[in-house]
Scaffold this motif. Structure first.
Motif, PDB file in Angstrom:
ATOM      1  N   PHE A   1     -14.856  58.312  50.975  1.00 36.77           N
ATOM      2  CA  PHE A   1     -13.813  57.119  50.756  1.00 36.77           C
ATOM      3  C   PHE A   1     -12.642  57.484  49.639  1.00 36.77           C
ATOM      4  O   PHE A   1     -12.852  56.909  48.498  1.00 36.77           O
ATOM      5  CB  PHE A   1     -14.711  55.816  50.523  1.00 36.77           C
ATOM      6  CG  PHE A   1     -15.413  55.336  51.575  1.00 36.77           C
ATOM      7  CD1 PHE A   1     -15.036  55.165  52.881  1.00 36.77           C
ATOM      8  CD2 PHE A   1     -16.963  54.930  51.160  1.00 36.77           C
ATOM      9  CE1 PHE A   1     -15.839  54.665  53.866  1.00 36.77           C
ATOM     10  CE2 PHE A   1     -17.524  54.417  52.428  1.00 36.77           C
ATOM     11  CZ  PHE A   1     -17.158  54.306  53.585  1.00 36.77           C
ATOM     12  N   ASP A   2     -11.792  57.939  50.366  1.00 32.26           N
ATOM     13  CA  ASP A   2     -10.760  58.529  49.509  1.00 32.26           C
ATOM     14  C   ASP A   2      -9.364  57.550  49.859  1.00 32.26           C
ATOM     15  O   ASP A   2      -8.525  58.383  49.967  1.00 32.26           O
ATOM     16  CB  ASP A   2     -10.587  59.872  49.525  1.00 32.26           C
ATOM     17  CG  ASP A   2      -9.832  60.552  48.318  1.00 32.26           C
ATOM     18  OD1 ASP A   2      -9.545  59.803  47.465  1.00 32.26           O
ATOM     19  OD2 ASP A   2      -9.513  61.806  48.398  1.00 32.26           O
ATOM     20  N   THR A   3      -9.530  56.345  49.827  1.00 34.22           N
ATOM     21  CA  THR A   3      -8.558  55.633  50.527  1.00 34.22           C
ATOM     22  C   THR A   3      -6.953  55.636  49.755  1.00 34.22           C
ATOM     23  O   THR A   3      -6.024  55.564  50.431  1.00 34.22           O
ATOM     24  CB  THR A   3      -8.893  54.072  50.708  1.00 34.22           C
ATOM     25  OG1 THR A   3     -10.289  53.969  51.113  1.00 34.22           O
ATOM     26  CG2 THR A   3      -7.997  53.258  51.548  1.00 34.22           C
ATOM     27  N   ILE A   4      -7.093  55.595  48.466  1.00 36.12           N
ATOM     28  CA  ILE A   4      -5.896  55.564  47.805  1.00 36.12           C
ATOM     29  C   ILE A   4      -5.254  57.100  48.018  1.00 36.12           C
ATOM     30  O   ILE A   4      -3.887  57.091  48.230  1.00 36.12           O
ATOM     31  CB  ILE A   4      -6.282  55.637  46.216  1.00 36.12           C
ATOM     32  CG1 ILE A   4      -6.728  54.359  46.044  1.00 36.12           C
ATOM     33  CG2 ILE A   4      -4.988  55.870  45.448  1.00 36.12           C
ATOM     34  CD1 ILE A   4      -7.261  54.141  44.410  1.00 36.12           C
ATOM     35  N   SER A   5      -5.957  58.212  48.061  1.00 35.51           N
ATOM     36  CA  SER A   5      -5.554  59.483  48.165  1.00 35.51           C
ATOM     37  C   SER A   5      -4.721  59.390  49.689  1.00 35.51           C
ATOM     38  O   SER A   5      -3.664  60.045  50.010  1.00 35.51           O
ATOM     39  CB  SER A   5      -6.117  60.566  48.017  1.00 35.51           C
ATOM     40  OG  SER A   5      -6.819  60.537  46.806  1.00 35.51           O
ATOM     41  N   LYS A   6      -5.367  58.951  50.536  1.00 32.76           N
ATOM     42  CA  LYS A   6      -4.772  58.850  51.946  1.00 32.76           C
ATOM     43  C   LYS A   6      -3.680  58.377  52.179  1.00 32.76           C
ATOM     44  O   LYS A   6      -2.776  58.921  52.592  1.00 32.76           O
ATOM     45  CB  LYS A   6      -6.082  58.046  53.063  1.00 32.76           C
ATOM     46  CG  LYS A   6      -5.672  57.973  54.266  1.00 32.76           C
ATOM     47  CD  LYS A   6      -6.418  57.328  55.077  1.00 32.76           C
ATOM     48  CE  LYS A   6      -6.138  55.802  55.290  1.00 32.76           C
ATOM     49  NZ  LYS A   6      -6.946  55.219  56.278  1.00 32.76           N
ATOM     50  N   PHE A   7      -3.527  56.791  51.672  1.00 30.77           N
ATOM     51  CA  PHE A   7      -2.251  56.126  51.542  1.00 30.77           C
ATOM     52  C   PHE A   7      -1.100  56.958  50.779  1.00 30.77           C
ATOM     53  O   PHE A   7      -0.060  56.899  51.376  1.00 30.77           O
ATOM     54  CB  PHE A   7      -2.488  54.784  51.250  1.00 30.77           C
ATOM     55  CG  PHE A   7      -3.024  53.997  52.291  1.00 30.77           C
ATOM     56  CD1 PHE A   7      -2.325  53.820  53.674  1.00 30.77           C
ATOM     57  CD2 PHE A   7      -4.238  53.501  52.361  1.00 30.77           C
ATOM     58  CE1 PHE A   7      -2.539  53.043  54.608  1.00 30.77           C
ATOM     59  CE2 PHE A   7      -4.794  52.939  53.340  1.00 30.77           C
ATOM     60  CZ  PHE A   7      -3.924  52.717  54.653  1.00 30.77           C
ATOM     61  N   GLU A   8      -1.417  57.667  49.808  1.00 29.43           N
ATOM     62  CA  GLU A   8      -0.465  58.433  48.880  1.00 29.43           C
ATOM     63  C   GLU A   8       0.108  59.406  49.891  1.00 29.43           C
ATOM     64  O   GLU A   8       1.293  59.634  49.860  1.00 29.43           O
ATOM     65  CB  GLU A   8      -0.952  58.822  47.596  1.00 29.43           C
ATOM     66  CG  GLU A   8      -1.000  57.980  46.696  1.00 29.43           C
ATOM     67  CD  GLU A   8      -1.773  58.192  45.307  1.00 29.43           C
ATOM     68  OE1 GLU A   8      -1.869  57.400  44.280  1.00 29.43           O
ATOM     69  OE2 GLU A   8      -2.344  59.392  45.248  1.00 29.43           O
ATOM     70  N   TYR A   9      -0.879  60.061  50.646  1.00 26.65           N
ATOM     71  CA  TYR A   9      -0.221  61.127  51.342  1.00 26.65           C
ATOM     72  C   TYR A   9       0.546  60.643  52.549  1.00 26.65           C
ATOM     73  O   TYR A   9       1.717  61.134  52.780  1.00 26.65           O
ATOM     74  CB  TYR A   9      -1.367  61.943  52.019  1.00 26.65           C
ATOM     75  CG  TYR A   9      -1.322  62.906  53.219  1.00 26.65           C
ATOM     76  CD1 TYR A   9      -0.979  64.163  52.525  1.00 26.65           C
ATOM     77  CD2 TYR A   9      -1.464  62.557  54.335  1.00 26.65           C
ATOM     78  CE1 TYR A   9      -0.632  65.095  53.748  1.00 26.65           C
ATOM     79  CE2 TYR A   9      -1.093  63.550  55.465  1.00 26.65           C
ATOM     80  CZ  TYR A   9      -0.967  64.674  55.056  1.00 26.65           C
ATOM     81  OH  TYR A   9      -0.525  65.818  56.146  1.00 26.65           O
ATOM     82  N   PHE A  10       0.121  59.743  53.220  1.00 28.32           N
ATOM     83  CA  PHE A  10       0.763  59.197  54.198  1.00 28.32           C
ATOM     84  C   PHE A  10       2.193  58.408  53.896  1.00 28.32           C
ATOM     85  O   PHE A  10       3.137  58.366  54.620  1.00 28.32           O
ATOM     86  CB  PHE A  10      -0.050  58.251  55.361  1.00 28.32           C
ATOM     87  CG  PHE A  10      -0.609  58.981  56.146  1.00 28.32           C
ATOM     88  CD1 PHE A  10      -0.346  59.653  57.206  1.00 28.32           C
ATOM     89  CD2 PHE A  10      -2.050  59.057  55.861  1.00 28.32           C
ATOM     90  CE1 PHE A  10      -1.209  60.410  58.000  1.00 28.32           C
ATOM     91  CE2 PHE A  10      -3.139  60.068  56.719  1.00 28.32           C
ATOM     92  CZ  PHE A  10      -2.615  60.550  57.652  1.00 28.32           C
ATOM     93  N   ASP A  11       2.328  57.695  52.775  1.00 29.62           N
ATOM     94  CA  ASP A  11       3.234  57.035  52.031  1.00 29.62           C
ATOM     95  C   ASP A  11       4.540  58.111  52.207  1.00 29.62           C
ATOM     96  O   ASP A  11       5.713  57.856  52.144  1.00 29.62           O
ATOM     97  CB  ASP A  11       3.199  56.732  50.650  1.00 29.62           C
ATOM     98  CG  ASP A  11       2.449  55.339  50.543  1.00 29.62           C
ATOM     99  OD1 ASP A  11       2.298  54.527  51.540  1.00 29.62           O
ATOM    100  OD2 ASP A  11       1.814  55.139  49.425  1.00 29.62           O
ATOM    101  N   VAL A  12       4.405  59.321  51.886  1.00 29.51           N
ATOM    102  CA  VAL A  12       5.673  60.194  52.199  1.00 29.51           C
ATOM    103  C   VAL A  12       5.937  60.815  53.525  1.00 29.51           C
ATOM    104  O   VAL A  12       6.695  61.660  53.533  1.00 29.51           O
ATOM    105  CB  VAL A  12       5.425  61.396  50.826  1.00 29.51           C
ATOM    106  CG1 VAL A  12       5.371  60.792  49.598  1.00 29.51           C
ATOM    107  CG2 VAL A  12       4.195  62.072  51.215  1.00 29.51           C
ATOM    108  N   ILE A  13       4.933  60.502  54.352  1.00 27.87           N
ATOM    109  CA  ILE A  13       5.147  61.196  55.671  1.00 27.87           C
ATOM    110  C   ILE A  13       5.638  59.938  56.570  1.00 27.87           C
ATOM    111  O   ILE A  13       5.087  58.830  56.660  1.00 27.87           O
ATOM    112  CB  ILE A  13       3.859  61.654  56.590  1.00 27.87           C
ATOM    113  CG1 ILE A  13       3.375  62.788  55.784  1.00 27.87           C
ATOM    114  CG2 ILE A  13       4.205  62.026  58.005  1.00 27.87           C
ATOM    115  CD1 ILE A  13       2.154  63.368  56.352  1.00 27.87           C
ATOM    116  N   LYS A  14       7.051  59.958  56.972  1.00 27.46           N
ATOM    117  CA  LYS A  14       7.555  58.862  57.800  1.00 27.46           C
ATOM    118  C   LYS A  14       6.862  58.380  59.038  1.00 27.46           C
ATOM    119  O   LYS A  14       6.414  59.463  59.575  1.00 27.46           O
ATOM    120  CB  LYS A  14       8.969  59.360  58.044  1.00 27.46           C
ATOM    121  CG  LYS A  14       9.920  59.353  57.001  1.00 27.46           C
ATOM    122  CD  LYS A  14      11.364  58.704  57.351  1.00 27.46           C
ATOM    123  CE  LYS A  14      11.833  58.510  56.038  1.00 27.46           C
ATOM    124  NZ  LYS A  14      13.452  58.711  55.971  1.00 27.46           N
TER     125      LYS A  14
END
Ligand code: SF4
Length: 437
Positions: free
Chosen positions: A128-141
């Motif tokens: 459950f690494d939700t923060i890292s997941k969204f940080e990753y997707f935040d920079v992919i349009k």
């Protein structure tokens, strides 16, 4: 050389959103999307664990892939989503054809897992690494260019209803940073999106703190409404306990928020709600609906119902019928209770199958009658429709009215992406039919 990826999505809108984001990610390692599973280099099954037999469905689907690739080079087979999270190692043991099992909070690792793929070396990633997941997707349009797009703002759940797997498959509640959501919304709007549906397992529990200020879903809705190119805002799925006054007030002031609330209650009996650990009463639910109606009489409701939850007597069932009579939901989902492994309700005594079927039929008859009557009330009326697309192989367009009803009508292809007036000529339980007015 470009490789092809086939992604099959099961279940809810959150999975649909996730599948699009998985695709946004794998594009950077050379994959393009294909609708032809038989010629894919990688097959992703994005699974759902909400309904009965979901696990078996996944194995059937893998059986189909196996059959298609009998004489050919095997594709990389990835099982993602809630079944992957719940079953993890078990899946790899039972089905050696699976190469990668990845849970919903680990999608930021999908590129790496695919890149380091080696035949006969199975990988499992279910942290459950939700923060890292969204940080990753935040920079992919977000490359979605649909007229109506989903945007996940919140994931997970801390409520632990006794029948539900979500707290175990999606993890604890997490709300994305306010500004990141607006940034993603801007991208979608630039791509041509006219309607955004904010998503979350507990979407109205959205709560993000920055500089000691709390941002709620009401703040998001009001901020999104400022984008002139965005015409409509929806959100799903809500919990009755989180229908706070700031959100209810949006129905008075925000013209872009659609007058349709999907608000699951599951049962009309307080005894059953308590057994389910729903943390609200029927009276509180009715009070919320009445408050919204008082603020904006046009608002309509839909809900979810679990029939024959362990302990449900005929009196409890009749309470659910009474609630349906009172609220007159215009659209709802209803299912017979089916135990999900690992949940508290899994070990409880089931109600007789025949009684359950009778109850479901009775409930659905009532719900469908309301639905048909509501749809019939549109006949001869002019409704506003956001035109989403042309229907394949038919000279017709598809769109939705404010209440999220599907509308099929004759019109002009140039109107795709616009809100236009449609005269409704006929209706059935699920669809309104007409022509541009
Ligand atoms: S509130 Fe919704 S997501 Fe959370 S446990 Fe209950 S049914 Fe599942």
């Amino acid at each position: 050389m470009e490789k092809k990826i086939f992604i099959k999505t099961f279940g809810c809108q959150m999975n649909e959103y996730d599948s699009n984001r998985i695709y946004d990610s794998v594009k950077s390692i050379g994959f393009i999307k294909t609708d032809d599973q038989k010629n894919a280099d990688c097959v992703v099954l994005n699974t759902c664990h909400i309904r009965d037999k979901s696990k078996e469905k996944v194995y059937h689907e893998i059986g189909r892939v196996k059959k298609n690739y009998k004489q050919k080079h095997k594709p990389i087979v990835v099982v993602a989503g809630c079944v992957a999270q719940a079953e993890n190692q078990e899946m790899l043991k039972r089905e050696p054809y699976i190469d990668i099992v990845i849970g919903p909070q680990s999608y930021h690792k999908i590129n790496e897992l695919i890149k380091k793929f080696e035949p006969h070396r199975q990988e499992e990633e279910t942290e459950f690494d939700t923060i890292s997941k969204f940080e990753y997707f935040d920079v992919i349009k977000n490359k979605t260019n649909k007229i109506s797009s989903f945007l996940t703002i919140q994931e997970g759940c801390d409520k632990f209803c006794h029948f539900c797997v979500v707290p175990f498959t999606r993890g604890p509640e997490y709300s994305r940073p306010f500004k990141k959501i607006l940034y993603e919304a801007e991208t979608l709007i630039k791509n041509g999106t006219k309607e955004i549906t904010l998503l979350g397992q507990n979407v109205n529990a959205y709560s993000f703190f920055e500089n000691s200020k709390e941002y709620r879903i009401s703040n998001l809705i009001n901020e999104l409404a400022k984008y002139s190119e965005l015409k409509r805002i929806r959100y799903t799925t809500s919990h009755p306990r989180d229908m706070t006054d700031d959100l209810i007030d949006c129905y008075a002031n925000n013209k872009k928020l659609m007058p349709f609330v999907h608000l699951p209650i599951q049962s009309g009996s307080n005894k059953i709600l308590k057994l389910m650990n729903r943390k609200h009463t029927v009276e509180e639910y009715i009070n919320t609906c009445e408050k919204i109606k008082k603020i904006n009489a046009k608002v309509e409701f839909s809900s979810d119902f679990i029939i024959s939850y362990p302990g449900e007597t005929s009196d409890d069932f009749n309470d659910t019928l009474s609630l349906i009579k009172k609220i007159k939901f215009i659209n709802s989902y209803s299912f017979i209770f089916s135990p999900r492994p690992g949940t508290k309700a899994a070990g409880l005594n089931m109600i007789d199958k025949e009684i359950s079927k009778e109850r479901l039929n009775e409930i659905q008859k009532k719900l469908f009658d309301h639905q048909k009557n509501k749809n019939k009330s549109f006949e001869g009326e002019i409704v506003e429709v956001l035109v989403e697309n042309k229907i394949k192989n038919q000279p017709k367009l598809f769109g939705r009215n404010k209440f999220n009803n599907s509308v099929i009508f004759s019109g002009n292809n140039n109107d795709i992406g616009k809100i236009i007036k449609v005269k409704i000529k006929s209706t059935n339980q699920n669809t309104l039919f007409g022509e541009a007015a």
